[in-house]
Design an enzyme around this catalytic site. Structure first.
Site, short mmCIF file in Angstrom:
data_model
loop_
_atom_site.label_atom_id
_atom_site.label_comp_id
_atom_site.label_asym_id
_atom_site.label_seq_id
_atom_site.Cartn_x
_atom_site.Cartn_y
_atom_site.Cartn_z
N TYR A 265 0.84 -1.16 -0.03
CA TYR A 265 0.23 0.07 0.01
C TYR A 265 0.82 1.30 0.10
O TYR A 265 1.68 1.43 0.84
CB TYR A 265 -0.97 0.04 1.09
CG TYR A 265 -1.70 1.09 1.19
CD1 TYR A 265 -2.67 1.58 0.59
CD2 TYR A 265 -1.58 2.14 2.10
CE1 TYR A 265 -3.63 2.55 0.47
CE2 TYR A 265 -2.41 3.26 2.37
CZ TYR A 265 -3.33 3.46 1.52
OH TYR A 265 -4.13 4.66 1.59
N ASP B 172 8.70 2.94 1.99
CA ASP B 172 7.43 3.50 2.32
C ASP B 172 7.39 3.13 3.94
O ASP B 172 6.83 2.27 4.39
CB ASP B 172 6.21 3.03 1.70
CG ASP B 172 4.96 3.41 1.92
OD1 ASP B 172 5.00 4.32 3.04
OD2 ASP B 172 3.91 3.35 1.24
N LYS C 40 1.76 9.89 9.21
CA LYS C 40 1.13 9.38 10.44
C LYS C 40 1.95 10.03 11.70
O LYS C 40 1.79 11.10 12.09
CB LYS C 40 1.14 7.90 10.54
CG LYS C 40 0.17 7.48 9.30
CD LYS C 40 -0.02 5.75 9.50
CE LYS C 40 -0.84 5.34 8.16
NZ LYS C 40 -2.43 5.67 8.07
#
Length: 430
Positions: free
Chosen positions: A141, A236, A264
């Protein structure tokens, strides 16, 4: 166990949401989940129901909701302005903190979301290599861009290395620019890189893919083969950055990429993300030093704004305190071990996979090494288990328990009690 009933679907807020939002939600959680307040490791919904929170806003609230240090930093900044569309001392300080913490980071460029960070990291690799194709891993993702949504979660995976799109509205031509490999299969990766090395701009990977840890030696071998051919390796770390260690997964696993993306945690619960990496690649964001054909045009109205920056700095200060990561890992190890024992005692063919700060159940006893292996799991049982847990005061997403610094002994005990009770009902209903 005090079982909580779901929010009444006729609730005014639910009805209002269904009227003005597609599907009645922001696209994240079901329409009936309407959250009001968070404090530490707990949240409350609009009906006043209290939950141990393993959703953590999908990960950013690693130090807990409304942490007093983060709240104080934000409240101190707001009276002096919220955004300027220009440099500010707090954004500069946060960039410096990232450079100090993250092994691959020589320089930093701020954006507002992980999707943007991944998109621009891939663009930076293309600009640097003057090639178009990006190799990614099936099931990985990397946000919501067209390129990232190639082979994110194919229901009927095809033959490698051809990908498939996972959303309407994506041009078919995008698939031609992505090369798809199986996570943890270094032989496949080496073969694909050897075949397409002259067309590849970069390789992007979650060093910990969703819930799947890298096999021993996989990331090291990936680093070696990309370095051998001069192909930028992008980690990532939107999820793993500052979560697995202060230096992220690259510190935790001992492998340094050329670029990484962060999000985040680094924004402390505010909209902030970043691309970080080697100075010669990051230089493509610099209009002064780059020719027009090599310059990456990138601006963002809220990028590096002072409110998000002070929240990020305050969060990083909390994480630097001695024993912080020891506590998170101890909590996660206890939860993972206890959950596995409870599943075994209840007679379920299931396994707890992940790392202590981030884990979940797969209802299968088959080995899990890549995305296709996860398709063996019984998702209907997991969905039902999650519903039973929500009724017992446990909030989590469809996948993942995010563990926080703020989770207490009482939170752990409540969670274990909820698991025990929910598994009894789950077993009785089989």
């Amino acid at each position: 166990m005090n079982i909580q009933t779901p929010v009444d679907p006729t609730n005014d807020l639910v009805e209002a949401a269904r009227r003005v939002l597609p599907g009645g939600s922001f696209g994240n959680m079901p329409a009936e989940v309407i959250l009001k307040e968070g404090k530490g490791g707990r949240i409350w919904d609009e009906a006043g129901r209290e939950y141990v929170d393993f959703l953590l806003g999908s990960g950013p609230m690693f130090v807990g909701h409304a942490h007093p240090d983060v709240t104080a930093a934000v409240q101190a900044q707001v009276p002096f302005g919220t955004t300027f569309f220009g440099n500010n001392r707090h954004g500069i300080a946060l960039a410096a903190a990232i450079v100090d913490a993250v092994p691959c980071a020589d320089q930093v460029r701020f954006v507002c979301s992980g999707t943007e960070a991944d998109l621009y990291a891939m663009r930076a690799a293309r600009a640097f290599r003057k090639r178009d194709k990006i190799l990614k891993f099936e099931g990985g993702y990397h946000g919501m861009s067209d390129y990232a949504l190639v082979s994110l979660a194919p229901k009927n995976p095809g033959n490698f290395p051809r990908g498939s799109v996972d959303s309407a509205g994506i041009p078919k031509s995008v698939v031609d620019e992505m090369v798809v490999a199986a996570f943890n299969d270094i032989d496949m990766v080496k073969s694909l890189i050897e075949e397409q090395k002259d067309e590849l701009a970069g390789v992007i990977v979650e060093p910990f893919q969703r819930l799947i840890p890298p096999k021993p030696g996989f990331l090291q071998a990936l680093r070696e083969v990309t370095a051998e051919h001069g192909i930028p390796l992008i980690f990532d770390e939107v999820v793993t950055g500052f979560r697995f260690a202060y230096g992220g997964a690259q510190e935790y696993y001992g492998v340094t990429p050329d670029l990484c993306t962060l999000g985040k945690i680094v924004g402390g619960g505010f909209a902030l993300a970043a691309i970080a990496g080697r100075a010669d690649i990051m230089a493509h964001f610099d209009r002064i030093t780059m020719n027009d054909e090599d310059f990456i045009f990138q601006v963002g109205t809220l990028s590096g704004n002072p409110v998000a920056s002070v929240a990020g700095l305050a969060t990083l200060d909390v994480l630097k305190q001695p024993g912080t990561y020891d506590k998170v890992f101890a909590t996660g190890r206890e939860l993972m071990g206890t959950l596995q024992e409870l599943l075994k005692s209840a007679g379920f063919r299931a396994q707890v996979i992940g790392e202590p700060p981030l884990f979940d159940i797969l209802f299968t006893d088959q080995p899990i090494k890549d995305y296709r292996d996860t398709l063996k799991a019984d998702t209907a049982i997991l969905k039902r288990f999650n519903q039973l847990l929500r009724a017992r005061g446990i909030m989590k997403g469809e996948s993942k328990y995010y563990v926080s610094v703020a989770h207490t002994r009482a939170d752990i005990d409540h969670t274990i009690g909820a698991w025990t009770d929910a598994l009894k009902e789950l077993k009785a209903g089989r």
